[in-house]
Design a protein around this motif. Structure first.
Motif, PDB file in Angstrom:
ATOM      1  N   THR A  59      44.447  49.170  50.631  1.00  0.00           N
ATOM      2  CA  THR A  59      43.485  50.275  50.589  1.00  0.00           C
ATOM      3  C   THR A  59      43.256  50.810  49.179  1.00  0.00           C
ATOM      4  N   SER A  60      43.836  50.179  48.176  1.00  0.00           N
ATOM      5  CA  SER A  60      43.720  50.671  46.807  1.00  0.00           C
ATOM      6  C   SER A  60      42.298  50.501  46.282  1.00  0.00           C
ATOM      7  N   ASN A  61      41.894  51.416  45.420  1.00  0.00           N
ATOM      8  CA  ASN A  61      40.600  51.311  44.738  1.00  0.00           C
ATOM      9  C   ASN A  61      40.672  50.492  43.448  1.00  0.00           C
ATOM     10  N   ARG A  62      41.860  50.026  43.096  1.00  0.00           N
ATOM     11  CA  ARG A  62      41.977  49.192  41.896  1.00  0.00           C
ATOM     12  C   ARG A  62      41.056  47.979  42.025  1.00  0.00           C
ATOM     13  N   ALA A  63      40.394  47.633  40.938  1.00  0.00           N
ATOM     14  CA  ALA A  63      39.453  46.503  41.016  1.00  0.00           C
ATOM     15  C   ALA A  63      39.257  45.865  39.650  1.00  0.00           C
ATOM     16  N   ILE A  64      39.110  44.553  39.657  1.00  0.00           N
ATOM     17  CA  ILE A  64      38.766  43.808  38.448  1.00  0.00           C
ATOM     18  C   ILE A  64      37.595  42.883  38.760  1.00  0.00           C
ATOM     19  N   ASN A 357      29.943  17.006  27.364  1.00  0.00           N
ATOM     20  CA  ASN A 357      30.313  16.978  28.780  1.00  0.00           C
ATOM     21  C   ASN A 357      31.605  17.772  28.926  1.00  0.00           C
ATOM     22  N   PHE A 358      31.610  18.720  29.827  1.00  0.00           N
ATOM     23  CA  PHE A 358      32.796  19.546  30.060  1.00  0.00           C
ATOM     24  C   PHE A 358      34.013  18.670  30.372  1.00  0.00           C
ATOM     25  N   ASN A 359      35.153  19.022  29.801  1.00  0.00           N
ATOM     26  CA  ASN A 359      36.383  18.272  30.003  1.00  0.00           C
ATOM     27  C   ASN A 359      37.024  18.694  31.329  1.00  0.00           C
ATOM     28  N   ASP A 360      37.001  17.815  32.320  1.00  0.00           N
ATOM     29  CA  ASP A 360      37.525  18.156  33.641  1.00  0.00           C
ATOM     30  C   ASP A 360      39.016  18.491  33.620  1.00  0.00           C
ATOM     31  N   ALA A 361      39.723  18.027  32.601  1.00  0.00           N
ATOM     32  CA  ALA A 361      41.151  18.329  32.519  1.00  0.00           C
ATOM     33  C   ALA A 361      41.409  19.814  32.308  1.00  0.00           C
ATOM     34  N   ALA A 362      40.378  20.557  31.891  1.00  0.00           N
ATOM     35  CA  ALA A 362      40.534  22.009  31.709  1.00  0.00           C
ATOM     36  C   ALA A 362      40.408  22.776  33.021  1.00  0.00           C
ATOM     37  N   LEU A 363      39.908  22.131  34.072  1.00  0.00           N
ATOM     38  CA  LEU A 363      39.679  22.823  35.339  1.00  0.00           C
ATOM     39  C   LEU A 363      40.945  23.460  35.911  1.00  0.00           C
ATOM     40  N   PRO A 364      42.057  22.713  36.053  1.00  0.00           N
ATOM     41  CA  PRO A 364      43.246  23.348  36.629  1.00  0.00           C
ATOM     42  C   PRO A 364      43.796  24.475  35.778  1.00  0.00           C
ATOM     43  N   LEU A 365      43.626  24.388  34.469  1.00  0.00           N
ATOM     44  CA  LEU A 365      44.101  25.460  33.597  1.00  0.00           C
ATOM     45  C   LEU A 365      43.298  26.735  33.817  1.00  0.00           C
ATOM     46  N   GLY A 366      41.964  26.603  33.889  1.00  0.00           N
ATOM     47  CA  GLY A 366      41.130  27.774  34.129  1.00  0.00           C
ATOM     48  C   GLY A 366      41.388  28.397  35.490  1.00  0.00           C
ATOM     49  N   ILE A 367      41.537  27.549  36.518  1.00  0.00           N
ATOM     50  CA  ILE A 367      41.813  28.055  37.860  1.00  0.00           C
ATOM     51  C   ILE A 367      43.142  28.804  37.884  1.00  0.00           C
ATOM     52  N   SER A 368      44.157  28.201  37.292  1.00  0.00           N
ATOM     53  CA  SER A 368      45.485  28.836  37.283  1.00  0.00           C
ATOM     54  C   SER A 368      45.486  30.135  36.494  1.00  0.00           C
ATOM     55  N   LEU A 369      44.782  30.149  35.359  1.00  0.00           N
ATOM     56  CA  LEU A 369      44.752  31.364  34.544  1.00  0.00           C
ATOM     57  C   LEU A 369      44.103  32.504  35.312  1.00  0.00           C
ATOM     58  N   TRP A 370      42.958  32.248  35.938  1.00  0.00           N
ATOM     59  CA  TRP A 370      42.290  33.319  36.683  1.00  0.00           C
ATOM     60  C   TRP A 370      43.133  33.778  37.870  1.00  0.00           C
ATOM     61  N   THR A 371      43.782  32.837  38.547  1.00  0.00           N
ATOM     62  CA  THR A 371      44.612  33.208  39.690  1.00  0.00           C
ATOM     63  C   THR A 371      45.805  34.048  39.241  1.00  0.00           C
ATOM     64  N   LYS A 372      46.441  33.653  38.155  1.00  0.00           N
ATOM     65  CA  LYS A 372      47.568  34.430  37.631  1.00  0.00           C
ATOM     66  C   LYS A 372      47.116  35.809  37.177  1.00  0.00           C
ATOM     67  N   LEU A 373      45.904  35.889  36.632  1.00  0.00           N
ATOM     68  CA  LEU A 373      45.397  37.185  36.188  1.00  0.00           C
ATOM     69  C   LEU A 373      45.199  38.129  37.374  1.00  0.00           C
ATOM     70  N   VAL A 374      44.692  37.610  38.482  1.00  0.00           N
ATOM     71  CA  VAL A 374      44.533  38.447  39.682  1.00  0.00           C
ATOM     72  C   VAL A 374      45.889  38.948  40.157  1.00  0.00           C
ATOM     73  N   VAL A 375      46.880  38.065  40.156  1.00  0.00           N
ATOM     74  CA  VAL A 375      48.233  38.475  40.550  1.00  0.00           C
ATOM     75  C   VAL A 375      48.772  39.506  39.575  1.00  0.00           C
ATOM     76  N   GLU A 376      48.557  39.288  38.279  1.00  0.00           N
ATOM     77  CA  GLU A 376      49.033  40.213  37.245  1.00  0.00           C
ATOM     78  C   GLU A 376      48.454  41.602  37.442  1.00  0.00           C
ATOM     79  N   LYS A 377      47.184  41.682  37.763  1.00  0.00           N
ATOM     80  CA  LYS A 377      46.508  42.979  37.860  1.00  0.00           C
ATOM     81  C   LYS A 377      46.673  43.652  39.216  1.00  0.00           C
ATOM     82  N   LEU A 378      46.803  42.863  40.284  1.00  0.00           N
ATOM     83  CA  LEU A 378      46.727  43.463  41.625  1.00  0.00           C
ATOM     84  C   LEU A 378      48.015  43.362  42.419  1.00  0.00           C
ATOM     85  N   SER A 379      49.112  42.947  41.772  1.00  0.00           N
ATOM     86  CA  SER A 379      50.383  42.982  42.486  1.00  0.00           C
ATOM     87  C   SER A 379      50.733  44.408  42.873  1.00  0.00           C
ATOM     88  N   ARG A 380      51.338  44.556  44.037  1.00  0.00           N
ATOM     89  CA  ARG A 380      51.704  45.889  44.497  1.00  0.00           C
ATOM     90  C   ARG A 380      52.724  46.511  43.563  1.00  0.00           C
TER      91      ARG A 380
END
Length: 382
Positions: A59-64, A357-380
């Protein structure tokens, strides 16, 4: 098929169907369909083709907010990739297809997370390439509809090695303006130049003098760029024309320097034209402000990257003189923008190259970084 294989297939699909600014109809349909399949609440229509997918926990109003750009460029692709552009004269030459795929991948991963508290908005923005889609989204109520305490974005960076990232507090990218100088005079026969006012000669002197702005009008400790990128005048060998147009771009970090550059462009054009018996009309348009990072948001990115361990390490680089309309979002909310290294060698084609041409090897790094950032900001809170 692994998850990363699936994300890569999304990227290749998007790459093959590039769409220019405010024309990202199939792209936005694809994004919305994926977000809905992950279980996100989807909103469409901001800036025409914009898409926002939202997740909430508790129910938190915290948001990114996390933003990716969607548009392609009017460039004929020469990569030879099996998934190359199917649209003649249009291609994803800046890696926005990769940005979309990374953010979609992160949205999919975040939809599976438990135990968080707050909201995350995945923002897919149209028209980053010179058309101000970020500004338009803000003006149309992006942060009223989707309140964000902080906003984050990234760009793939082929000049930095894969597995690295660049982020810094303060300016990351420069402000950007365009100008047009219309020089008018009296035409004449090429054999009798004394009967006219040579607008080409006047324009040549204007071009040369504009290069003195950075070297002689600005403090040497400051950074700025003045580039004439187009000169058009005359149609044949033996006629001095009545008109010549110079077009170009300027860049800066500090607003007083931006003011100085604009003033000097106008003064130089008008006074030199007058000295040659001509007139100069100057149009000067400031398009994008400085992309400047909030210090605390930079620390969030660093902590999030640290969660990836040795897979992603920070390197130092000076701010770039390119521009990015994510600046409008950063002017509206605190946040940070980073460069995600995607380079493999010093011979990698640069951004906006027909061979890029975008380097597909960067895809997992970007996905992981954004996911970790959500956890970093929105952990209880503990």
């Amino acid at each position: 098929m692994t998850f990363i294989d699936e994300v890569t297939a999304w990227r290749h699909h998007l790459h093959s169907k590039p769409e220019l600014a405010y024309q990202e109809f199939e792209t936005s349909d694809f994004i919305a369909s994926k977000l809905e399949s992950f279980g996100l609440k989807v909103h469409r229509g901001l800036a025409g083709t914009g898409v926002v997918g939202s997740l909430s926990w508790g129910t938190s109003n915290r948001a990114i907010g996390i933003r990716a750009d969607m548009d392609a460029l009017p460039i004929h692709e020469k990569t030879g990739a099996p998934y190359a552009s199917l649209v003649d004269g249009k291609m994803h030459a800046c890696g926005h297809d990769g940005h979309i795929a990374m953010l979609l991948g992160a949205a999919s991963e975040c939809a599976k997370l438990k135990g968080l508290e707050g909201n995350v908005h995945f923002i897919f923005q149209p028209a980053e390439e010179n058309e101000g889609g970020g500004k338009r989204m803000v003006e149309e109520g992006l942060f009223k509809l989707f309140p964000c305490d902080e906003i984050f974005g990234l760009h793939n960076w082929p000049t930095s090695p894969l597995g690295t990232y660049v982020v810094r507090p303060g300016p990351m990218m420069a402000a950007f303006a365009v100008f047009e100088i219309k020089v008018e005079g009296r035409g004449a026969h090429g054999a009798a130049p004394h009967h006219g006012n040579d607008v080409l000669l006047a324009s040549s002197h204007i071009h040369m003098a504009l290069q003195s702005i950075v070297s002689r009008s600005m403090p040497p400790q400051q950074a700025g760029v003045v580039s004439v990128t187009s000169i058009n005048g005359g149609t044949t060998w033996n006629v001095l024309p009545e008109f010549c147009a110079l077009r170009g771009t300027t860049r800066w970090f500090d607003e007083p320097i931006g003011d100085l550059i604009e003033t000097r462009v106008i003064e130089i054009a008008q006074t030199i034209a007058e000295a040659f018996g001509c007139t100069a009309v100057v149009s000067y348009d400031r398009r994008i402000p400085v992309t400047s990072n909030n210090e605390s948001a930079v620390e969030v990115i660093k902590r999030s990257a640290d969660r990836l361990g040795p897979a992603l390490t920070r390197v130092d680089e000076e701010p770039s003189m390119i521009s990015e309309d994510f600046a409008f979002m950063l002017n509206a909310r605190p946040g940070a923008y980073l460069f995600l290294g995607s380079g493999t060698s010093s011979d990698d084609p640069g951004l906006h190259s027909p061979f890029f041409n975008f380097n597909d090897a960067a895809l997992p790094l970007g996905i992981s970084l954004w996911t970790k950032l959500v956890v970093e900001k929105l952990s209880r809170p503990s």
